[in-house]
Write a protein that holds these residues in place. Structure first.
Motif, PDB file in Angstrom:
ATOM      1  N   GLY A 189       0.806  -1.219   0.000  1.00 38.71           N
ATOM      2  CA  GLY A 189       0.000   0.000   0.000  1.00 38.71           C
ATOM      3  C   GLY A 189       0.837   1.265   0.000  1.00 38.71           C
ATOM      4  N   LYS A 190       2.004   1.188   0.650  1.00 35.44           N
ATOM      5  CA  LYS A 190       2.905   2.339   0.655  1.00 35.44           C
ATOM      6  C   LYS A 190       3.633   2.476  -0.679  1.00 35.44           C
ATOM      7  N   ALA A 191       3.954   1.342  -1.300  1.00 37.11           N
ATOM      8  CA  ALA A 191       4.650   1.369  -2.593  1.00 37.11           C
ATOM      9  C   ALA A 191       3.713   1.783  -3.719  1.00 37.11           C
ATOM     10  N   ALA A 192       2.445   1.358  -3.638  1.00 35.72           N
ATOM     11  CA  ALA A 192       1.480   1.623  -4.708  1.00 35.72           C
ATOM     12  C   ALA A 192       0.130   1.991  -4.094  1.00 35.72           C
ATOM     13  N   PRO A 193      -0.056   3.255  -3.718  1.00 36.06           N
ATOM     14  CA  PRO A 193      -1.346   3.664  -3.146  1.00 36.06           C
ATOM     15  C   PRO A 193      -2.494   3.382  -4.113  1.00 36.06           C
ATOM     16  N   VAL A 194      -3.648   3.070  -3.534  1.00 31.04           N
ATOM     17  CA  VAL A 194      -4.798   2.711  -4.366  1.00 31.04           C
ATOM     18  C   VAL A 194      -5.496   3.966  -4.885  1.00 31.04           C
ATOM     19  N   ARG A 195      -5.963   3.847  -6.107  1.00 30.98           N
ATOM     20  CA  ARG A 195      -6.767   4.888  -6.757  1.00 30.98           C
ATOM     21  C   ARG A 195      -7.991   4.170  -7.295  1.00 30.98           C
ATOM     22  N   ARG A 196      -9.164   4.600  -6.917  1.00 30.48           N
ATOM     23  CA  ARG A 196     -10.398   3.920  -7.317  1.00 30.48           C
ATOM     24  C   ARG A 196     -11.039   4.629  -8.502  1.00 30.48           C
ATOM     25  N   LEU A 197     -11.445   3.830  -9.475  1.00 32.30           N
ATOM     26  CA  LEU A 197     -12.152   4.352 -10.644  1.00 32.30           C
ATOM     27  C   LEU A 197     -13.385   3.493 -10.895  1.00 32.30           C
ATOM     28  N   GLN A 198     -14.415   4.129 -11.392  1.00 33.79           N
ATOM     29  CA  GLN A 198     -15.630   3.397 -11.761  1.00 33.79           C
ATOM     30  C   GLN A 198     -15.470   2.822 -13.163  1.00 33.79           C
ATOM     31  N   LEU A 199     -15.903   1.595 -13.335  1.00 36.75           N
ATOM     32  CA  LEU A 199     -15.729   0.884 -14.608  1.00 36.75           C
ATOM     33  C   LEU A 199     -16.338   1.639 -15.783  1.00 36.75           C
ATOM     34  N   ARG A 200     -17.512   2.186 -15.620  1.00 43.05           N
ATOM     35  CA  ARG A 200     -18.231   2.813 -16.742  1.00 43.05           C
ATOM     36  C   ARG A 200     -17.877   4.278 -16.977  1.00 43.05           C
ATOM     37  N   GLU A 201     -17.047   4.843 -16.132  1.00 38.68           N
ATOM     38  CA  GLU A 201     -16.647   6.242 -16.302  1.00 38.68           C
ATOM     39  C   GLU A 201     -15.485   6.339 -17.289  1.00 38.68           C
ATOM     40  N   PRO A 202     -15.340   7.481 -17.961  1.00 41.17           N
ATOM     41  CA  PRO A 202     -14.178   7.659 -18.848  1.00 41.17           C
ATOM     42  C   PRO A 202     -12.876   7.618 -18.040  1.00 41.17           C
ATOM     43  N   LEU A 203     -11.823   7.178 -18.690  1.00 44.77           N
ATOM     44  CA  LEU A 203     -10.509   7.150 -18.042  1.00 44.77           C
ATOM     45  C   LEU A 203     -10.016   8.575 -17.815  1.00 44.77           C
ATOM     46  N   PRO A 204      -9.312   8.792 -16.717  1.00 45.75           N
ATOM     47  CA  PRO A 204      -8.718  10.115 -16.503  1.00 45.75           C
ATOM     48  C   PRO A 204      -7.672  10.408 -17.578  1.00 45.75           C
ATOM     49  N   PRO A 205      -7.483  11.674 -17.929  1.00 47.98           N
ATOM     50  CA  PRO A 205      -6.460  12.009 -18.927  1.00 47.98           C
ATOM     51  C   PRO A 205      -5.084  11.526 -18.478  1.00 47.98           C
ATOM     52  N   GLY A 206      -4.342  10.975 -19.409  1.00 53.86           N
ATOM     53  CA  GLY A 206      -2.981  10.548 -19.141  1.00 53.86           C
ATOM     54  C   GLY A 206      -2.837   9.103 -18.695  1.00 53.86           C
ATOM     55  N   LEU A 207      -3.927   8.454 -18.288  1.00 57.32           N
ATOM     56  CA  LEU A 207      -3.852   7.056 -17.861  1.00 57.32           C
ATOM     57  C   LEU A 207      -3.829   6.162 -19.093  1.00 57.32           C
ATOM     58  N   GLU A 208      -2.754   5.362 -19.218  1.00 56.37           N
ATOM     59  CA  GLU A 208      -2.583   4.498 -20.390  1.00 56.37           C
ATOM     60  C   GLU A 208      -2.699   3.035 -19.980  1.00 56.37           C
ATOM     61  N   LEU A 209      -3.705   2.356 -20.542  1.00 57.20           N
ATOM     62  CA  LEU A 209      -3.917   0.939 -20.272  1.00 57.20           C
ATOM     63  C   LEU A 209      -3.498   0.114 -21.473  1.00 57.20           C
ATOM     64  N   ALA A 210      -3.047  -1.102 -21.214  1.00 61.26           N
ATOM     65  CA  ALA A 210      -2.646  -2.002 -22.294  1.00 61.26           C
ATOM     66  C   ALA A 210      -3.865  -2.482 -23.083  1.00 61.26           C
ATOM     67  N   ARG A 211      -4.981  -2.630 -22.381  1.00 56.64           N
ATOM     68  CA  ARG A 211      -6.238  -3.017 -23.021  1.00 56.64           C
ATOM     69  C   ARG A 211      -7.384  -2.553 -22.134  1.00 56.64           C
TER      70      ARG A 211
END
Length: 127
Positions: A61-83
């Motif tokens: 949790g300290k190395a990678a803090p959690v960020r919650r996103l809703q599945l049906r919402e648009p991705l935040p700008p700058g977030l790059e997913l492989a798929r």
């Protein structure tokens, strides 16, 4: 590498900068665990009960803090997913907002911790 520098005949400022850039340790990327969730997700609720309260207190949790996103919402700008993410929960480990690994589904706390630790170990540069 240091042997190369000592043996180099040309010790120009550019050569020195190139040498220092190659020898300087890389800076660590900012890791985040992005949790994609949605209302009514039973396994999201299980994660929230079993993992969420202690997550910020753990090494992971300290190395990678959690960020919650809703599945049906648009991705935040700058977030790059492989798929695209297709179901919940999906946990995407990002390094500087670029996907570095993924856990699809919640396998229970006995499996979640070692799987996440493995993703973080691969994403973090060696000291």
């Amino acid at each position: 590498m240091f042997k190369f520098w000592r043996q180099s005949r040309r010790r120009s400022p550019l050569a020195l900068l190139a040498f220092l850039a190659a020898a300087w340790p890389a800076t660590a990327a900012e890791l985040r665990l992005v949790m994609f969730e949605q209302p009514g997700c039973v396994y999201c609720d299980r994660w929230n009960t079993e993992i969420a309260p202690q997550y910020p207190l753990t090494d992971e949790g300290k190395a990678a803090p959690v960020r919650r996103l809703q599945l049906r919402e648009p991705l935040p700008p700058g977030l790059e997913l492989a798929r695209p993410v297709t179901f919940t929960p999906t946990f995407v480990l990002t390094a500087d907002d670029v996907e570095a690994g993924r856990l699809e589904g919640y396998p229970g706390e006995d499996f979640f911790w070692p799987l996440l630790a493995g993703l973080i170990a691969v994403a973090e540069p060696a000291p």
